[in-house]
Design an enzyme around this catalytic site. Structure first.
Site, short mmCIF file in Angstrom:
data_model
loop_
_atom_site.label_atom_id
_atom_site.label_comp_id
_atom_site.label_asym_id
_atom_site.label_seq_id
_atom_site.Cartn_x
_atom_site.Cartn_y
_atom_site.Cartn_z
N GLU A 182 0.67 -1.12 0.10
CA GLU A 182 0.55 -0.24 -0.47
C GLU A 182 0.77 1.19 -0.19
O GLU A 182 1.45 1.12 -0.13
CB GLU A 182 -0.76 0.00 0.87
CG GLU A 182 -0.17 0.15 2.65
CD GLU A 182 -1.37 -0.11 3.66
OE1 GLU A 182 -2.31 0.65 3.64
OE2 GLU A 182 -0.45 -0.31 4.46
N LEU A 207 -3.31 -1.69 5.79
CA LEU A 207 -4.50 -0.82 6.69
C LEU A 207 -5.57 -1.30 5.77
O LEU A 207 -5.97 -0.92 4.55
CB LEU A 207 -4.67 0.25 6.47
CG LEU A 207 -5.52 1.39 7.76
CD1 LEU A 207 -5.84 0.74 8.63
CD2 LEU A 207 -5.23 2.65 7.66
N1 PDD Z 1 -4.15 7.45 5.76
N2 PDD Z 1 -2.60 2.80 4.53
C1 PDD Z 1 -2.29 3.74 5.31
C2 PDD Z 1 -1.03 3.05 5.74
C3 PDD Z 1 -2.79 5.20 5.85
O1 PDD Z 1 -2.54 5.51 6.49
C4 PDD Z 1 -4.38 5.63 4.57
C5 PDD Z 1 -4.83 6.76 5.67
C6 PDD Z 1 -4.83 4.75 4.61
C7 PDD Z 1 -5.91 4.87 3.82
O2 PDD Z 1 -6.93 4.61 4.97
P1 PDD Z 1 -8.35 5.65 5.02
O3 PDD Z 1 -9.33 5.24 3.28
O4 PDD Z 1 -9.96 5.42 6.05
O5 PDD Z 1 -8.30 7.19 4.88
C8 PDD Z 1 -4.43 3.57 4.20
C9 PDD Z 1 -4.25 9.16 6.63
C10 PDD Z 1 -5.42 9.79 5.13
C11 PDD Z 1 -3.70 9.57 6.89
O6 PDD Z 1 -2.22 8.92 7.64
O7 PDD Z 1 -3.73 10.99 7.12
#
Ligand code: PDD
Length: 285
Positions: A182, A207
């Protein structure tokens, strides 16, 4: 208007908003966080973010600092007090304040809660989406439980900095077997020559993004075929399209990977359509 942060029961001006030197988040990165998009003053997909928060806390055996209903009030109050129309609300819960010692602190130590909100100019995000972003790849050197949204983000910080230094907006982590896990703060997707939309299964190696989960509904509505499997960097470079998903960027087209153009080097049609339609499928509160 002064910025306001919520810190352990109080709404404080930003410059006065601080945690204790022995907060376990500060000393051990012993905590979790969530980021929700704020759009037109409403929280996007709060329910799912709160479910994931509870899961992260329970995996680490940290107690909820307050009932969900009270947390809901705090989140909205921080957004309101900062007059954030578009941006994000950030919340962090740590195992609390205790004399520095690695094992869990004494029973009854109260978890610490911080909530902040910040504005993001939608025009700026839109400009990135219009041009598409570049990503670089870096070895995935994180621990084995990145499904927990922990505040221990040093590999992500270093990866993101490497991306910035190479003129890219995101870094994709690559596992030892050559597959993309990711992004440093996003989930990774490609669209194959057969128009299959491919993303890695949400096991312990990524995640489970809330944006990712909602996008599965968008894909179904668009009659697109989803394939949950891992893909290699080479496959991504040869893909028709690539994109990333996260709360703050929703669907963001990727047009370059390690300097090589993806597809024709412009944002893909599918990524652009999914981005345009995303909020029809998201919840607002
Ligand atoms: N980041 N993978 C990682 C490692 C992340 O930190 C994030 C989210 C996602 C995407 O998850 P989501 O769609 O629930 O935002 C995947 C957030 C936005 C951040 O650290 O700012």
């Amino acid at each position: 208007m002064p910025r306001i942060a919520y810190v352990n029961g109080r709404y404080l001006p930003h410059r006065a908003a601080a945690v204790h030197v022995e907060d376990r988040g500060y000393q051990f990165a012993d905590g979790v966080y969530e980021v929700c998009e704020v759009r037109a003053g409403r929280l996007i997909d709060q329910r799912r973010h709160m479910e994931r928060l509870q899961r992260s806390l329970s995996e680490l055996r940290i107690a909820m600092p307050m009932p969900l209903r009270a947390l809901d009030v705090v989140l909205h109050e921080v957004v309101r007090r900062n007059a954030v129309r578009n941006g994000i609300v950030y919340l962090q819960i740590t195992r609390g304040v205790a004399k520095r010692d690695h094992p869990f602190p004494p029973a009854g130590t109260r978890p610490a809660l911080v909530v902040t909100a910040s504005r993001i100019d939608p025009a700026r995000t839109e400009a990135f989406a219009t041009g598409g972003i570049a990503v670089i790849t870096v070895p995935d050197n994180r621990w084995e439980r990145v499904d927990i949204k922990s505040i221990a983000l040093l590999p992500n910080v270093l990866a993101k900095q490497a991306a910035r230094e190479q003129g890219a907006r995101e870094a994709w982590f690559v596992a030892a077997d050559g597959t993309v896990t990711e992004g440093a703060s996003s989930n990774a997707w490609i669209v194959t020559a057969d128009n299959e939309v491919v993303t890695r299964p949400a096991d312990h190696s990524i995640l489970r993004g809330i944006t990712r989960t909602v996008l599965l509904d968008v894909l179904r509505a668009h009659d697109l075929t989803l394939v949950e499997r891992s893909f290699t960097v080479a496959e991504a470079m040869a893909a028709r399209e690539a994109f990333i998903t996260s709360a703050s960027q929703t669907v963001m087209p990727v047009v370059r990977i390690d300097g090589r153009a993806v597809g024709n080097g412009a944002p893909g049609l599918i990524a652009t359509a999914l981005r345009a339609d995303f909020h029809r499928f998201a919840e607002e509160s």
